[in-house]
Design an enzyme around this catalytic site. Structure first.
Site, short mmCIF file in Angstrom:
data_model
loop_
_atom_site.label_atom_id
_atom_site.label_comp_id
_atom_site.label_asym_id
_atom_site.label_seq_id
_atom_site.Cartn_x
_atom_site.Cartn_y
_atom_site.Cartn_z
N LYS A 71 52.60 47.05 42.30
CA LYS A 71 52.99 46.40 43.55
C LYS A 71 54.36 46.90 44.03
O LYS A 71 54.57 47.08 45.22
CB LYS A 71 53.04 44.88 43.38
CG LYS A 71 51.67 44.23 43.34
CD LYS A 71 51.83 42.71 43.33
CE LYS A 71 50.49 42.00 43.22
NZ LYS A 71 50.66 40.55 42.98
N LYS A 107 39.09 48.99 41.05
CA LYS A 107 38.55 47.64 40.97
C LYS A 107 38.48 47.02 42.36
O LYS A 107 39.26 47.39 43.25
CB LYS A 107 39.43 46.76 40.04
CG LYS A 107 40.77 46.41 40.61
CD LYS A 107 41.41 45.21 39.92
CE LYS A 107 42.63 44.81 40.75
NZ LYS A 107 43.37 43.69 40.29
N LYS A 154 41.34 43.05 47.46
CA LYS A 154 41.62 42.89 48.89
C LYS A 154 42.52 44.02 49.40
O LYS A 154 42.30 44.58 50.45
CB LYS A 154 42.29 41.52 49.11
CG LYS A 154 42.60 41.20 50.55
CD LYS A 154 41.48 40.41 51.21
CE LYS A 154 41.59 40.39 52.71
NZ LYS A 154 42.40 39.31 53.26
P1 AMP Z 1 43.66 37.40 42.64
O1 AMP Z 1 42.81 37.56 43.86
O2 AMP Z 1 44.40 38.63 42.26
O3 AMP Z 1 44.49 36.15 42.67
O4 AMP Z 1 42.63 37.19 41.43
C1 AMP Z 1 41.97 35.99 41.18
C2 AMP Z 1 41.10 36.10 39.95
O5 AMP Z 1 40.05 37.05 40.16
C3 AMP Z 1 41.86 36.60 38.71
O6 AMP Z 1 41.37 35.90 37.58
C4 AMP Z 1 41.49 38.06 38.63
O7 AMP Z 1 41.56 38.54 37.31
C5 AMP Z 1 40.07 38.03 39.13
N1 AMP Z 1 39.69 39.32 39.75
C6 AMP Z 1 40.28 39.90 40.83
N2 AMP Z 1 39.69 41.07 41.13
C7 AMP Z 1 38.70 41.26 40.21
C8 AMP Z 1 37.72 42.28 39.99
N3 AMP Z 1 37.63 43.36 40.76
N4 AMP Z 1 36.87 42.12 38.95
C9 AMP Z 1 36.94 41.03 38.14
N5 AMP Z 1 37.83 40.03 38.31
C10 AMP Z 1 38.71 40.13 39.32
#
Ligand code: AMP
Ligand code: TRP
Length: 327
Positions: A111, A194, A197
């Site tokens: 980031k 991965k 967003k």
């Molecule tokens: P975030 O949107 O970064 O706050 O992520 C929220 C949750 O979704 C966290 O537990 C991340 O580890 C999980 N997560 C985000 N992107 C992925 C992905 N591509 N595959 C699996 N888990 C994800």
């Protein structure tokens, strides 16, 4: 019964990666365990943002979570900033967190490389995350694989604080573990990184059916399969990964056989996937519409969630302040 905590950033869109990697597991766990789930708006202000936008995204994330099956009647669901103890424990943990550990975090480096100037809050992001979890003395944290390093740091912080202020008898803070799913890392539609967003390679959980199809149609498949007549290898195909998450075992088997024998082209396979995704996504979209239609009820649910969370958080802080001589 063990205590479970997890958080999600109000990115505006709950996507298929979040759902399969984490939120689907929240829904499963809430039936058996004492679960606390949080929309972490204070984490979201560590990068540039617009206040009105954040307010809207926070709300949308709450709606999406409930639509996805997180039940505020069964678990505790709240917005992080409604419980000020998070920031108090964050400050306290700053005093037992080695700077080197923070500078080593992959997500920080990634980031930070995208920012013109990097603020201290971005570096301290994982310390606030440790405070989120340990405030509730949670030992299980359902997350995707990308959060494993942050959780190692949470354990380190718990150990250091315990060694300093709870060296007699039982450790005060448990060392929280990541609870991963078989779909711990969902790849984006480009098949390159991965699903995330910030990469623009997501499928939103609330996306209309035709928009999902517009994204699936050009999505990356088995990179070695160039022509429709080439036999494919499902195990290296991104679309097959999604089949395993959304389709029935029979459908998954049919897909695999038709891919290996070149019976189907990739578009045929994607059509089946689109149908099975709709089976899951359509009811979620309908629920989201219902929830968004009664904003006053949503406010009440969030206020009740925050109050429950504050009761636990307050009790932890009384003990923490006392042990640290700052009561
Ligand atoms: P975030 O949107 O970064 O706050 O992520 C929220 C949750 O979704 C966290 O537990 C991340 O580890 C999980 N997560 C985000 N992107 C992925 C992905 N591509 N595959 C699996 N888990 C994800
Ligand atoms: N950092 C997590 C993410 O990006 C979000 C988060 C904040 C979190 N606090 C948490 C996850 C506590 C689990 C537990 O996904």
């Amino acid at each position: 019964m063990s205590r479970i905590f997890s958080g999600i950033q109000p990115s505006g869109e709950l996507h298929v990666g979040n759902y399969l990697g984490a939120v689907r597991n929240w829904v499963a766990l809430q039936q058996e365990q004492d679960c606390i789930f949080c929309v972490v708006n204070l984490h979201a202000i560590t990068v540039p943002y617009a206040p009105d936008d954040l307010r809207r995204r926070t709300r949308e994330m709450v709606v999406s979570l409930i639509a996805a099956g997180v039940d505020p009647e069964v678990c505790t669901l709240f917005v992080q900033s409604a419980v000020p103890e998070h920031t108090e424990l964050n400050w306290i943990f700053n005093t037992v967190t080695p700077l080197g550990e923070l500078e080593r975090q992959t997500q920080f480096k990634e980031k930070a490389s995208r920012q013109e100037s990097v603020m201290a809050g971005l570096l301290n992001y994982p310390v606030l995350q440790a405070a989120d979890i340990l405030l509730y003395r949670a030992d299980g944290v359902p997350v995707g694989e990308d959060q494993v390093q942050h959780l190692e740091l949470s354990r380190e912080i718990a150990r250091r604080w315990n060694a300093r202020f709870a060296s007699d008898g039982e450790p005060f803070f448990p060392e929280p573990r990541a609870l991963l799913t078989p779909t711990r890392r969902i790849m984006g539609l480009d098949g390159q990184a991965k699903m995330s967003k910030s990469m623009g390679n997501t499928i939103g959980l609330l996306e209309p059916a035709d928009s999902v199809w517009q994204k699936l149609r050009p999505a990356m498949t088995d990179p070695a399969r160039v022509r429709k007549t080439d036999p494919g290898t499902p195990e290296i195909c991104n679309i097959y990964q999604l089949h395993r998450a959304f389709s029935t075992p029979d459908e998954v088997e049919t897909v695999a056989v038709n891919c290996r024998t070149a019976g189907w082209g990739c578009i045929d396979c994607k059509k089946v996937l689109h149908e099975s995704m709709e089976r899951t996504l359509l009811p979620i979209r309908r629920r989201a519409e219902e929830i968004a239609a009664t904003p006053a009820r949503l406010d009440e649910m969030l206020a009740a969630g925050a109050e429950r969370a504050r009761t636990v958080a307050g009790a932890t802080m009384v003990e923490v302040r006392d042990r640290m001589g700052i009561a």
